[in-house]
Design an enzyme around this catalytic site. Sequence first.
Site, PDB file in Angstrom:
ATOM      1  N   GLU A  69       7.527  11.082   1.360  1.00 16.39           N
ATOM      2  CA  GLU A  69       6.065  10.957   1.467  1.00 16.39           C
ATOM      3  C   GLU A  69       5.714   9.486   1.631  1.00 16.39           C
ATOM      4  OE1 GLU A  69       1.857  12.412  -0.484  1.00 16.39           O
ATOM      5  OE2 GLU A  69       3.697  13.547  -0.797  1.00 16.39           O
ATOM      6  N   GLU A  94       4.858   3.907  -2.032  1.00 16.84           N
ATOM      7  CA  GLU A  94       3.449   3.523  -2.172  1.00 16.84           C
ATOM      8  C   GLU A  94       3.379   2.107  -2.742  1.00 16.84           C
ATOM      9  OE1 GLU A  94       0.002   2.887  -1.868  1.00 16.84           O
ATOM     10  OE2 GLU A  94       0.156   5.071  -1.579  1.00 16.84           O
ATOM     11  N   ASP A 121       6.624  -1.039   0.369  1.00 25.21           N
ATOM     12  CA  ASP A 121       6.417  -0.718   1.779  1.00 25.21           C
ATOM     13  C   ASP A 121       7.511   0.232   2.272  1.00 25.21           C
ATOM     14  OD1 ASP A 121       6.248  -0.858   4.620  1.00 25.21           O
ATOM     15  OD2 ASP A 121       5.387  -2.868   4.510  1.00 25.21           O
ATOM     16  N   ASP A 143      -4.213   4.790   5.755  1.00 26.20           N
ATOM     17  CA  ASP A 143      -5.270   3.797   5.995  1.00 26.20           C
ATOM     18  C   ASP A 143      -5.716   3.895   7.447  1.00 26.20           C
ATOM     19  OD1 ASP A 143      -5.165   2.842   3.422  1.00 26.20           O
ATOM     20  OD2 ASP A 143      -3.788   1.207   3.889  1.00 26.20           O
ATOM     21  N   ASP A 179      -8.712  12.430   8.756  1.00 20.54           N
ATOM     22  CA  ASP A 179     -10.077  12.842   9.098  1.00 20.54           C
ATOM     23  C   ASP A 179     -10.711  11.880  10.104  1.00 20.54           C
ATOM     24  OD1 ASP A 179      -9.892  11.039   6.760  1.00 20.54           O
ATOM     25  OD2 ASP A 179     -12.071  11.004   6.895  1.00 20.54           O
ATOM     26  N   THR A 216      -6.479  17.159  -1.600  1.00 25.33           N
ATOM     27  CA  THR A 216      -6.375  15.898  -2.322  1.00 25.33           C
ATOM     28  C   THR A 216      -7.748  15.239  -2.450  1.00 25.33           C
ATOM     29  OG1 THR A 216      -6.038  14.559  -0.348  1.00 25.33           O
ATOM     30  CG2 THR A 216      -4.083  15.596  -1.316  1.00 25.33           C
ATOM     31  N   ARG A 217      -7.821  14.208  -3.272  1.00 24.99           N
ATOM     32  CA  ARG A 217      -9.102  13.519  -3.459  1.00 24.99           C
ATOM     33  C   ARG A 217      -9.562  12.852  -2.173  1.00 24.99           C
ATOM     34  NH1 ARG A 217      -8.040   7.899  -5.915  1.00 24.99           N
ATOM     35  NH2 ARG A 217      -5.836   7.526  -5.486  1.00 24.99           N
ATOM     36  N   GLU A 219      -9.077  14.063   0.886  1.00 20.35           N
ATOM     37  CA  GLU A 219      -9.661  15.121   1.703  1.00 20.35           C
ATOM     38  C   GLU A 219     -11.036  15.511   1.175  1.00 20.35           C
ATOM     39  OE1 GLU A 219      -7.705  18.845   3.595  1.00 20.35           O
ATOM     40  OE2 GLU A 219      -8.363  19.440   1.591  1.00 20.35           O
TER      41      GLU A 219
END
Length: 237
Positions: A69, A94, A121, A143, A179, A216-217, A219
Amino acid sequence: MTSKTHPSGAPWRNFYGRFKGKGLRKSQEAFLNEDLAGLSPGPVGWEENPERKPIDLEACFGNRDIWLEIGFGGGEHMVHQAARNPEAGIIGCEPYINGVAMLLGKIREAQVENLAVYPGDVRNMFDVLGDNAISRAFLLYPDPWPKKRHHRRRFVTPEHLEPLARVMKPGSIFRVATDIPDYVRQTLEQVPRHGFEWLAERPADWRVPWDDWPSTRYEQKALREGRTPHYLTFRKT
């Protein structure tokens, strides 16, 4: 003209995101101090692994399929997938330490054990993954870098997609959720150029979430603000 390097000789990489946000709660600091080292997949970054030797995935996960991920945010999707798929070993990358602390809290609560966490990274992770190591990869609400002059900072560029393609097995799946319409455009333009085919036959294939998708938050924020999520699925050819 020579390229800029770290003292170790590793390539210098510009990073444009955030490493840390507001102050961490004491419980989150405890998660980082007590849990993070034990969840490391091995020496990854140039400080720990200047020769960039491949990490031992079998030592970390046994004979599990390895999933990756890329930028796990607060970690809700990663923990959900780990609980749902105990036969897989999932590595999360992350660099935002607040998100890492949030993930560690969720791991404690869910008591999942098939996860590894790299607080840095993902390009460093690509350096130490062998060819055809990854069976599934996720890029979820990355991002957006909306300004045109910043589009080169997006993940869906050759700098990231070339090493991603190298580490993914033939037939493996790469999922992208976003999105941002222009991010969709760039994804559909760039990802197939790097050895992936888009698995879409009808509009529902990118409009409807995956069967195993936990909202997820990121989304939920997109939906509140009137933006339309897209769910893009690619297969490594």
